[in-house]
Design an enzyme around this catalytic site. Structure first.
Site, short mmCIF file in Angstrom:
data_model
loop_
_atom_site.label_atom_id
_atom_site.label_comp_id
_atom_site.label_asym_id
_atom_site.label_seq_id
_atom_site.Cartn_x
_atom_site.Cartn_y
_atom_site.Cartn_z
N GLN B 125 -19.24 9.77 1.95
CA GLN B 125 -20.05 8.58 1.91
C GLN B 125 -20.11 7.85 0.83
O GLN B 125 -20.27 8.40 -0.40
CB GLN B 125 -21.62 9.21 2.33
CG GLN B 125 -22.70 8.03 2.15
CD GLN B 125 -23.64 8.38 0.93
OE1 GLN B 125 -23.26 8.00 -0.11
NE2 GLN B 125 -24.44 9.02 0.92
N GLU B 243 -29.67 12.04 6.93
CA GLU B 243 -29.56 12.88 5.95
C GLU B 243 -30.87 13.66 5.72
O GLU B 243 -31.13 14.79 5.23
CB GLU B 243 -29.01 12.10 4.55
CG GLU B 243 -28.84 13.24 3.41
CD GLU B 243 -28.38 12.24 2.12
OE1 GLU B 243 -29.09 11.11 2.06
OE2 GLU B 243 -27.75 12.64 1.31
#
Lengths: 369, 400
Positions: B125, B243
């Site tokens: 990411q 997340e």
């Protein structure tokens, strides 16, 4: 796994909240706090009895509703939210529990009187400063008659029956059941940090008592009460936080709401975390209590340590968030502050329960290895 | 309120145990170099995928098992009990691939999802930048449209696993004349594309799990754009929301190990386990770490009832990272001068506690600092007002 309340329990909560919001405003708590002649609110107490709350967990054959302790903890949380000034814990978590767990057939005949509210309990362990010691107890029973001084005793002024920790004839400390409606009982009111929950000195001279159990029963009662009182503390902690949040949204300083400053935000976020942590530990505690799990000793201690921390933090920082107005007698914040202290000391200090948590975990892990 | 497995959960647990026991020799561990560990984890991931134990909660359409969140937790519990680390695939499967499933084209999904589940392709990411950490909307990396392509330039930082990743999810500023949160666009990129340069960051803990990633005029086809141009913030938030659900996992040594260690550690005339101050500190640590674990079970219960998890799900990392740091310090300090010995042969528990102590500062920062998490709780859960936002509505080029 289902780690939350059932729909029925949420309905019970809704009804309890509605009832208590109507019948137990903070003005009523303040009424008891400010009136030296009263150690509880008798009208509210009768109201709870009429709702069947003292009968909730009692067996049906003794006039009870036969509901679970998880149902009971829903009520505990709601009573904690409103700081109810009633001898509910003393009567239901201690007296009724003791009789249900260990009472003889004759002792069990008291249960209907608990259901009907005639009978109010109290737990008389302590004799002075320091945490209750199993060994250093002076009160003693000879020929079935109790003599000695117990202090302080929560609800000792209004109770009809006491669970008393005293030495038996072989010098072994045990738990006895005593009726306080006896000429050999003298009760003296003692000033408390939280006068909305009165405390007393009980002087016994030759009062007839019956043995009900030993240290195991006392431990089991303390563990059960630790969990139920944790729910009262969580109720109080949530409400104290709600009040602080509401004030922080409303009050302005330096041109904006004080709740927009990170110093306030972080303090209140920490209070929220304490409350959630306490709630999760209490859920585990009530599961262990209801399931009669061998994890109860550490689950109960964790629930209590966590809830003591949560309510203290919320009550303390709610006053701080309110600033000067929060320090006045007229503001309600000190009612929460006082109750937090009362509950922190009610069944042995947080220090003692931290120690119990370590000991219980070491014992449990040692057993399972 | 029932803490035991339901009959269906118990049946799943048995199935998971049988599977894990049958593959005892394939289970990865923490031993070996990063390369060796990665190789074993890839093999293990492929075996799990084949038997329907990878991405348990995902739809079958995407190679999942269509299972419940509770089943995923049970499987992970059983894996952890056997020492299987949770490594390498978390960012891809927890954050990037769900975003691909939500925003990419059908063909792209067919190409990308299955290999990621099987552990063949790894994702990273690429959001944080030197000037955009807690304040992610300060992203400066540029994306300039040229025909059917975009040209990306700028620097990303704190990218876990970029050095072994095949793909990355990247957010860049496509229109600097728009306000901060607008004018951002999200893409996925191949990490071997010309112009991408990965440099490891040497962390204070000594490890090198993170990287700086430089984009030197990297050409990205427009069909690798996720969501509309200028809507990148929304896409990034979608990725990060996934997340949050993961946060707050158990870290550090267990309560039983901590007690056993305290029993072995001399203190005064007895042991650390007899010391009142330590017992008290342990209790405070225990209720908070255990409390986070139990809070996850509340979240799971809500999910299994088809409800959205409540805000209590956001407290996990805020609590566990700090508690890990302080308990590690306490245990290391209690060793006296010997606590300084940081050697996997000589230190207690193979120096795991020392490792946690040096790692903890990073955990308190990664994935939302303690301070940002407190702001989130205060604003989104308690409803407290935001502070002044002097940059709100201004074009990005005019902000600091």
């Amino acid at each position: 796994m289902n780690f939350d309340f059932s729909e029925d329990q949420e309905i019970l909560r809704g009804e309890a909240r509605k009832f208590l919001e109507a019948r137990c405003p903070l003005a009523l708590v303040r009424g008891v706090l400010e009136d030296e002649g009263r150690s509880h609110d008798a009208t509210l107490w009768q109201g709870l009895v009429d709702q069947g709350w003292t009968a909730l967990t009692l067996p049906e054959e003794h006039g009870g509703l036969g509901m679970s302790r998880t149902d009971l903890c829903v009520l505990a949380e709601e009573l904690g939210r409103v700081l109810a000034p009633v001898p509910f814990a003393s009567t239901v978590y201690f007296l009724a529990e003791a009789i249900m767990l260990a009472g003889s057939d004759i002792q069990r005949e008291k249960l209907p009187a608990i259901a009907s509210g005639e009978c109010i309990g109290c737990l008389a362990i302590d004799e002075g400063a320091g945490e209750p010691s199993r060994k250093k107890v002076e009160a003693r029973v000879q020929n079935g008659l109790l003599s000695g001084i117990k202090q302080p005793v929560i609800d000792g002024l209004c109770a009809t029956d006491a669970l008393v920790w005293a030495r038996d004839e072989s010098e072994t400390p045990r738990l006895f059941l005593a009726s306080l409606v006896h000429e050999g009982v003298r009760r003296v009111a003692i000033d408390s940090l939280d006068p909305s929950r009165g405390i007393a000195r009980l002087e016994f001279s030759g009062v007839p008592v019956q043995p009900i159990g030993g240290p195991e029963l006392l431990d089991r009662l303390l563990d059960g009460a630790a969990v139920l009182l944790a729910f009262e503390q969580i109720g109080g902690a949530d409400r104290a936080l709600e009040q602080a949040v509401a004030f922080a949204k409303e009050r302005s300083a330096f041109g904006r709401e004080i709740g927009s400053y990170q110093a306030i935000k972080h303090k209140l976020a920490d209070a929220y975390v304490h409350n959630q942590i306490a709630r999760s530990n209490a859920y585990y505690g009530i599961w262990a209590l209801d399931a009669d799990s061998d994890e109860l000793p550490h689950a109960a201690a964790a629930a209590r340590v966590s809830a003591c921390q949560a309510m203290w933090y919320a009550a303390r920082e709610s006053i701080q968030t309110h600033g000067g107005i929060g320090f006045t007698w007229e503001a309600d914040q000190h009612l929460f502050y006082r109750r937090a202290l009362h509950l922190n000391m009610a069944i042995g200090s947080p220090r003692m329960w931290r120690d119990r948590l370590f000991a219980a975990l070491e014992m449990h892990d040692g057993d399972s290895n | 309120m029932d803490f035991s497995d339901t009959p269906a959960e118990a049946e799943f647990r048995t199935r998971a145990q049988q599977f894990l026991d049958a593959h005892r020799d394939d289970l990865p561990s923490l031993a070996g170099s990063e390369e060796e560990r990665l190789e074993r984890q890839r093999k293990w991931q492929a075996i799990k995928a084949k038997h329907g134990f990878a991405c348990i909660t995902w739809d079958r359409e995407w190679g999942g098992a269509g299972g419940t969140a509770m089943e995923a937790v049970i499987f992970r519990e059983e894996e952890a009990r056997r020492g299987v680390p949770d490594a390498f695939f978390g960012i891809g499967l927890g954050l990037c691939i769900p975003t691909i499933i939500r925003y990419a084209s059908k063909e792209q999904k067919q190409q990308l999802v299955a290999p990621a589940i099987r552990g063949e392709q790894i994702w990273c990411q690429l959001f944080s930048e030197p000037a955009a950490g807690s304040d992610l909307a300060g992203v400066r990396a540029k994306a300039v449209r040229e025909g059917d392509e975009w040209v990306l330039s700028g620097q990303k930082v704190w990218t876990s696993g970029a050095h072994y990743s095949d793909f990355g999810l990247v957010i860049a500023r496509s229109d600097p004349d728009q306000p901060r949160h607008k004018g951002l666009t999200t893409f996925f990129v191949k990490m071997d594309a010309p112009g991408i340069e990965v440099r490891p960051i040497h962390q204070m803990s000594g490890g090198m799990e993170f990287n700086e990633v430089f984009f030197n005029d990297v050409r990205v086809p427009d069909d690798q754009r996720l969501g509309d141009a200028g809507e990148g913030w929304k896409v990034a938030i979608y990725a990060l929301m996934n997340e949050r659900v993961q946060g707050g996992k158990q870290r550090g040594i267990s309560a039983a190990e901590t007690i056993a260690l305290a029993r072995r550690t001399p203190a005064g005339d007895a042991t650390l386990a007899d010391d009142g101050a330590f017992r008290g500190a342990f209790a405070d640590w225990y209720i908070r770490t255990r409390g986070v674990q139990l809070t996850r079970y509340r979240t799971l219960t809500a999910m299994s009832r088809g409800q959205t998890p409540g805000p209590e799900a956001s407290i996990g990392k805020l609590v566990t990272a700090f508690e890990l740091q302080e308990m590690s310090r306490l245990l290391v300090e209690a060793q006296g001068l010997y606590g300084l010995v940081d050697d996997s042969e000589l230190s207690m528990l193979r120096a795991e506690v020392h490792h946690d102590l040096l790692h903890a500062p990073g955990i308190r920062i990664a994935g939302g600092t303690d301070e940002i998490l407190r702001n989130i709780i205060a604003e989104r859960v308690l409803g407290l007002p935001k502070g002044p936002q002097p940059e709100k509505g201004k074009p990005f080029t005019l902000t600091k």
